[in-house]
Design an enzyme around this catalytic site. Structure first.
Site, PDB file in Angstrom:
ATOM      1  CB  SER A 137      42.182  34.074  40.628  1.00  0.00           C
ATOM      2  OG  SER A 137      43.288  33.272  40.580  1.00  0.00           O
ATOM      3  CG  HIS A 163      44.465  35.386  45.435  1.00  0.00           C
ATOM      4  ND1 HIS A 163      44.345  36.597  44.809  1.00  0.00           N
ATOM      5  CD2 HIS A 163      44.717  34.487  44.454  1.00  0.00           C
ATOM      6  CE1 HIS A 163      44.520  36.427  43.505  1.00  0.00           C
ATOM      7  NE2 HIS A 163      44.737  35.167  43.263  1.00  0.00           N
ATOM      8  CD  GLU A 175      44.403  40.010  46.607  1.00  0.00           C
ATOM      9  OE1 GLU A 175      44.491  41.132  46.095  1.00  0.00           O
ATOM     10  OE2 GLU A 175      43.709  39.100  46.116  1.00  0.00           O
ATOM     11  CG  ASN A 211      43.150  39.120  39.878  1.00  0.00           C
ATOM     12  OD1 ASN A 211      44.122  39.556  39.258  1.00  0.00           O
ATOM     13  ND2 ASN A 211      43.072  37.870  40.281  1.00  0.00           N
TER      14      ASN A 211
END
Ligand SMILES: NC(=O)c1ccc[n+]([C@@H]2O[C@H](COP(=O)([O-])OP(=O)(O)OC[C@H]3O[C@@H](n4cnc5c(N)ncnc54)[C@H](O)[C@@H]3O)[C@@H](O)[C@H]2O)c1
Length: 388
Positions: A120, A141, A153, A191
């Site tokens: 992450s 991801h 991702e 994120n």
């Protein structure tokens, strides 16, 4: 390596993410080998997967749970990965541990086996550097829970073979996912861009501008977000959400835009991790009295606009710095964290001039670099233009 349905998929780590990714791959028709160095975790994931597939069959969402289950094997040794064409790693989020595992796994697989990490917040490039052939490493991801969340991702490391990117994108599409391509920068797309949703909300709370319930109300009722920031952080867990914030902050060389907060750090230190521990920002004990929002529309609008301006600024800067294309940025935020609208579209609807004015107001008020507007937002606003 060309991925086909015959490609055997290896998954390292049978926790929440590994089990979910393994399920996605097996349902898509692949043979899947799951490895974990903790035999209890491996056993648990096998029984959980069996139960989950059974439930899907009962609901009519899967033709045969048995057929999918037969594609699985569970291994307690990485030697089992010898014939895999793609391995997805989903173990503990520690760089040194991931590097050691990548280096080990490379010794048992074929030269054309692709190695992916589900990290992450770590650099895919640094994980790839543990391999003799770093060009075979890529980030994939997934979001939690992997079988339900559409977004993936795809993150090429700087060493990744460029041909691998479209192949990984196509494979994710075949697995029923919505892939986006992100540059290997801290937090990738979601994120990174989502940080102000948490950070600015906590800042408003710490300054005493409003309490948590009011901020949550403003973001859901006025902003249209599915969950307010404090409810969402409690849901994600502070062991995950705080750690991502801190990692992103450190990885961005202490950029104040991503600065973590003491309020959240203290929750983590106290073990008040959120819903899962019964207490976080809110108290989830039975009979606990929940705080009520102050539904003052002027205050609510001020809160919503401040957080939205910070989110838009983050998305704009990510676009400016080529972290992802405009359309991938929009897809990531709507599919990865279910935002009601893409942030670039929101910026255009709101007006680049209004977004800039909001940020400049904050900047002049606080004199903090945290509130600096992205140069792209400034340029477009000055030219009376949309963001894209
Ligand atoms: N949980 C999330 O919301 C989420 C979302 C996206 C990505 N991720 C990332 O996915 C990865 C896994 O997260 P998770 O939530 O599934 O963790 P988890 O703790 O649920 O599972 C990790 C599993 O890896 C196993 N493991 C640890 N070290 C190992 C090793 N050296 N070799 C083999 N197995 C090992 C553990 O026994 C455990 O079963 C992390 O990199 C995390 O950052 C997590």
């Amino acid at each position: 390596m060309n991925f086909t349905q015959e490609t055997v998929i290896g998954v390292i780590g049978s926790g929440a993410m590994g089990a979910g990714i393994a399920q996605v791959a097996a349902v898509a028709g692949h043979k899947v080998i799951v490895y974990d160095n903790n035999s209890a975790a491996l056993g648990k994931s096998k029984s959980n997967l069996t139960a989950t597939l059974q439930k899907l069959q009962e609901k009519g969402k899967l033709a045969s749970a048995d057929e999918v289950m037969q594609r699985f094997s569970f291994a307690d040794n990485i030697a089992a990965f010898a014939d895999c064409g793609l391995i997805v790693e989903a173990i503990v989020e520690k760089l040194e541990v991931k590097k050691a595992v990548f280096s080990e796994v490379e010794k048992v697989v074929n030269a054309d086996c692709i190695l992916a990490t589900n990290t992450s917040s770590l650099s895919v490039t640094s994980i790839a550097a543990a391999c003799k052939d770093a060009s075979r490493v890529i980030g994939l991801h997934f979001f939690n829970p992997a079988p339900l969340m559409a977004l993936v991702e795809v993150i090429p490391a700087i060493q990744t073979n460029a041909d691998l990117v479209p192949k990984a994108v196509a494979l994710m599409g075949k697995w029923g996912k919505t892939p986006v391509i992100a540059k290997d920068t801290p937090g990738f797309i979601v994120n990174r861009v989502a940080r102000p949703f948490y950070g600015e909300a906590i800042r408003i709370y710490e300054e005493g501008i409003a309490d948590m319930a009011t901020i949550d109300w403003a973001m859901t009722e006025i902003g249209g977000f599915k969950m307010g920031p404090f409810t969402l952080m409690d849901y994600i867990g502070h062991d995950v959400n705080y750690v991502v914030t801190e990692t992103v902050f450190l990885s961005f060389f202490y950029d104040p835009r991503y600065k973590p907060s003491f309020s959240q750090k203290r929750l983590l230190e106290a073990g008040w991790l959120g819903r899962k521990s019964g207490k976080g920002f809110y108290n989830y004990a039975e009979g606990a009295v929940l705080p009520q929002a102050n539904k003052d529309i002027v205050l609510g609008t001020e809160i919503f606009e401040r957080i939205l301006a910070m989110l838009i600024n983050e998305a704009t800067d990510a676009l400016y710095l080529n972290v992802a294309s405009g359309s991938d940025l929009e897809t990531a935020m709507t599919k990865g964290v279910n935002y009601p609208k893409g942030l670039l579209q929101w910026c255009n609807e709101w007006g680049t001039d209004k977004c800039l004015e909001k940020l400049d107001d904050l900047y002049h008020q606080y004199h903090e670099d945290r509130y600096r507007a992205s140069i792209l937002l400034r340029k477009q606003a000055m030219g009376n233009k949309k963001i894209v």
